[in-house]
Design a protein around this motif. Structure first.
Motif, short mmCIF file in Angstrom:
data_model
loop_
_atom_site.label_atom_id
_atom_site.label_comp_id
_atom_site.label_asym_id
_atom_site.label_seq_id
_atom_site.Cartn_x
_atom_site.Cartn_y
_atom_site.Cartn_z
N ALA A 53 0.83 -1.21 0.00
CA ALA A 53 0.00 0.00 0.00
C ALA A 53 0.86 1.25 0.00
N ASN A 54 0.21 2.39 -0.21
CA ASN A 54 0.90 3.67 -0.15
C ASN A 54 1.56 3.86 1.20
N GLU A 55 2.72 4.50 1.20
CA GLU A 55 3.47 4.72 2.44
C GLU A 55 2.64 5.48 3.48
N SER A 56 1.82 6.42 3.01
CA SER A 56 1.00 7.19 3.95
C SER A 56 0.00 6.29 4.68
N ASN A 57 -0.58 5.33 3.97
CA ASN A 57 -1.51 4.40 4.61
C ASN A 57 -0.80 3.47 5.59
N VAL A 58 0.38 3.02 5.21
CA VAL A 58 1.15 2.14 6.10
C VAL A 58 1.52 2.89 7.38
N SER A 59 1.87 4.17 7.24
CA SER A 59 2.21 4.97 8.42
C SER A 59 1.00 5.15 9.34
N LYS A 60 -0.16 5.42 8.74
CA LYS A 60 -1.38 5.57 9.54
C LYS A 60 -1.73 4.26 10.24
N LEU A 61 -1.51 3.15 9.56
CA LEU A 61 -1.82 1.85 10.16
C LEU A 61 -0.97 1.62 11.40
N LYS A 62 0.31 1.95 11.30
CA LYS A 62 1.22 1.75 12.44
C LYS A 62 0.80 2.56 13.65
N ASN A 63 0.16 3.70 13.41
CA ASN A 63 -0.27 4.58 14.50
C ASN A 63 -1.73 4.35 14.91
N SER A 64 -2.34 3.30 14.36
CA SER A 64 -3.73 3.01 14.68
C SER A 64 -3.82 1.91 15.73
N ARG A 65 -5.04 1.54 16.07
CA ARG A 65 -5.27 0.48 17.05
C ARG A 65 -5.24 -0.91 16.42
N VAL A 66 -5.08 -0.97 15.11
CA VAL A 66 -5.14 -2.25 14.40
C VAL A 66 -3.86 -3.05 14.65
N LYS A 67 -4.02 -4.32 14.98
CA LYS A 67 -2.87 -5.21 15.15
C LYS A 67 -2.47 -5.77 13.79
N THR A 68 -1.18 -5.97 13.57
CA THR A 68 -0.69 -6.50 12.30
C THR A 68 0.03 -7.83 12.51
N ILE A 69 -0.19 -8.74 11.58
CA ILE A 69 0.52 -10.02 11.57
C ILE A 69 1.07 -10.21 10.16
N MET A 70 2.40 -10.27 10.03
CA MET A 70 3.04 -10.35 8.72
C MET A 70 3.56 -11.77 8.46
N GLU A 71 3.89 -12.03 7.21
CA GLU A 71 4.45 -13.31 6.77
C GLU A 71 3.60 -14.49 7.25
N THR A 72 2.31 -14.33 7.07
CA THR A 72 1.36 -15.33 7.59
C THR A 72 0.25 -15.55 6.57
N GLU A 73 -0.16 -16.79 6.41
CA GLU A 73 -1.20 -17.14 5.44
C GLU A 73 -2.42 -17.72 6.13
N LEU A 74 -3.56 -17.53 5.48
CA LEU A 74 -4.82 -18.09 5.99
C LEU A 74 -4.92 -19.56 5.58
N GLN A 75 -5.01 -20.43 6.56
CA GLN A 75 -5.12 -21.86 6.29
C GLN A 75 -6.57 -22.31 6.20
N SER A 76 -7.39 -21.85 7.15
CA SER A 76 -8.79 -22.27 7.14
C SER A 76 -9.66 -21.30 7.91
N VAL A 77 -10.93 -21.31 7.54
CA VAL A 77 -11.96 -20.55 8.26
C VAL A 77 -12.80 -21.59 9.00
N ASN A 78 -13.02 -21.37 10.30
CA ASN A 78 -13.62 -22.40 11.14
C ASN A 78 -14.93 -21.93 11.76
N GLY A 79 -15.81 -22.87 12.04
CA GLY A 79 -17.07 -22.58 12.72
C GLY A 79 -18.10 -23.65 12.40
N THR A 80 -19.34 -23.36 12.78
CA THR A 80 -20.45 -24.28 12.46
C THR A 80 -21.43 -23.55 11.55
N ASP A 81 -22.39 -22.83 12.13
CA ASP A 81 -23.31 -22.02 11.33
C ASP A 81 -22.73 -20.65 11.01
N HIS A 82 -21.68 -20.26 11.73
CA HIS A 82 -21.07 -18.94 11.58
C HIS A 82 -19.60 -19.07 11.94
#
Length: 311
Positions: free
Chosen positions: A183-212
């Motif tokens: 993404a644009n550097e400005s967005n990456v900078s805003k992300l770092k200063n936000s409440r959002v947690k980041t996880i890098m170098e990671t892939e989605l293996q499965s989505v789990n649940g029953t009805d939801h």
């Protein structure tokens, strides 16, 4: 009736073309196979647009609404859910055949973006089964996600901006499979200063649940991690469908996009193009670029149709 101009596609570029065409007093019809707004409403309606002139920040859906309202105020005729099937030469005019009827026009502007696009899928276990049951490709309305646990997958501007929107009202994590965001550097900078947690170098293996959805399983190196979540948002791009172009007698590039000249003319007489559907050296796919190309395409169509003395 013979229109001066038929515009195929009602995204930002198509709507801008309609607005400009009406300033030239060209009778104008805009057709869209879906709903007005293009990617603005179909992929990221809640996303904040920060680089459109005149607005410090504007929600994608609201930008679409403003363009739509302006086109209507200029008396553009706009038809939704009407797919163009063919462009047939009829003497000096072009007959635009749709799934509902036919229209005769003196010129055409193609602004279909990436066509009948679909969000790109990751292809993990449970993705198909849980779509609509806690898995989405666009961010729901902010009021619908208050207090929830949300995991966003992606590394581009849309993914980051969705995550930051959600992060204001929900426990949000963004996961990207690479070491750096694209993404644009400005967005990456805003992300770092936000409440959002980041996880890098990671892939989605499965989505789990029953009805939801109840959790996701992530693969980080050789380790699997399970994270509880109420909502998964996947934002890794779109799969374009531009097959219709192949039957419209227009020269395409190797990538399947429309080849245009500096005046947005195509290889077909009286047919012009603008927006994400066109390609040329140095092309930058941004909303403002498509809108600028729309102005050029209209000027070219106006010269072709009206043949003013100064052209």
């Amino acid at each position: 009736m013979i229109y001066d101009l038929v515009i195929i596609g009602a995204g930002p570029a198509g709507l801008t073309a309609g607005i400009y065409a009406r300033t030239k007093m060209m009778s104008t019809l805009i057709l869209d196979a879906g709903v007005v707004g293009g990617q603005l409403v179909n992929l990221y309606p809640e996303k904040g647009i920060h680089n459109f002139p005149g607005f410090e920040t504007i929600q994608a859906r609201k930008l679409s609404d403003k363009l739509y309202a302006q086109a209507e105020s200029m008396e553009c005729e706009i038809h939704e859910m009407e797919k163009v099937i063919d462009l047939k030469q009829t003497g000096q005019n072009i007959t635009v055949k749709t799934n509902k009827t036919e229209y005769v026009t003196k010129s055409v502007i193609i602004s279909i973006g990436m066509g009948m696009f679909k969000p790109r899928r990751i292809g993990c276990k449970g993705e198909t089964e849980f779509e609509g049951k806690g898995l989405s490709y666009i961010m729901p309305l902010k009021e619908d996600i208050v207090g929830k646990k949300i995991v966003v997958f992606g590394g581009g501007n849309s993914a980051i901006e969705m995550a930051m929107i959600a992060g204001k009202v929900a426990d949000t994590t963004i996961v990207h499979r690479r070491t750096e965001f694209r993404a644009n550097e400005s967005n990456v900078s805003k992300l770092k200063n936000s409440r959002v947690k980041t996880i890098m170098e990671t892939e989605l293996q499965s989505v789990n649940g029953t009805d939801h959805i109840t959790s996701v399983t992530l693969k980080q190196g050789n380790e699997n991690i399970e994270i509880p979540t109420d909502l998964v948002v996947i934002s890794i791009g779109i799969s374009a469908n531009l097959d219709d172009l192949k039957g419209w007698d227009i020269e395409l590039t190797e990538s399947g996009l429309i080849k245009v000249g500096p005046d947005m003319s195509t290889s077909r007489r009286g047919v012009y193009a603008c927006g994400d559907v066109v390609d040329y050296p140095g092309k930058c796919k941004q909303i403002i670029t498509g809108c600028g190309e729309a102005g050029t395409a209209v000027l070219s169509a106006h010269k072709f149709v009206k043949k003013p003395y100064w052209a």
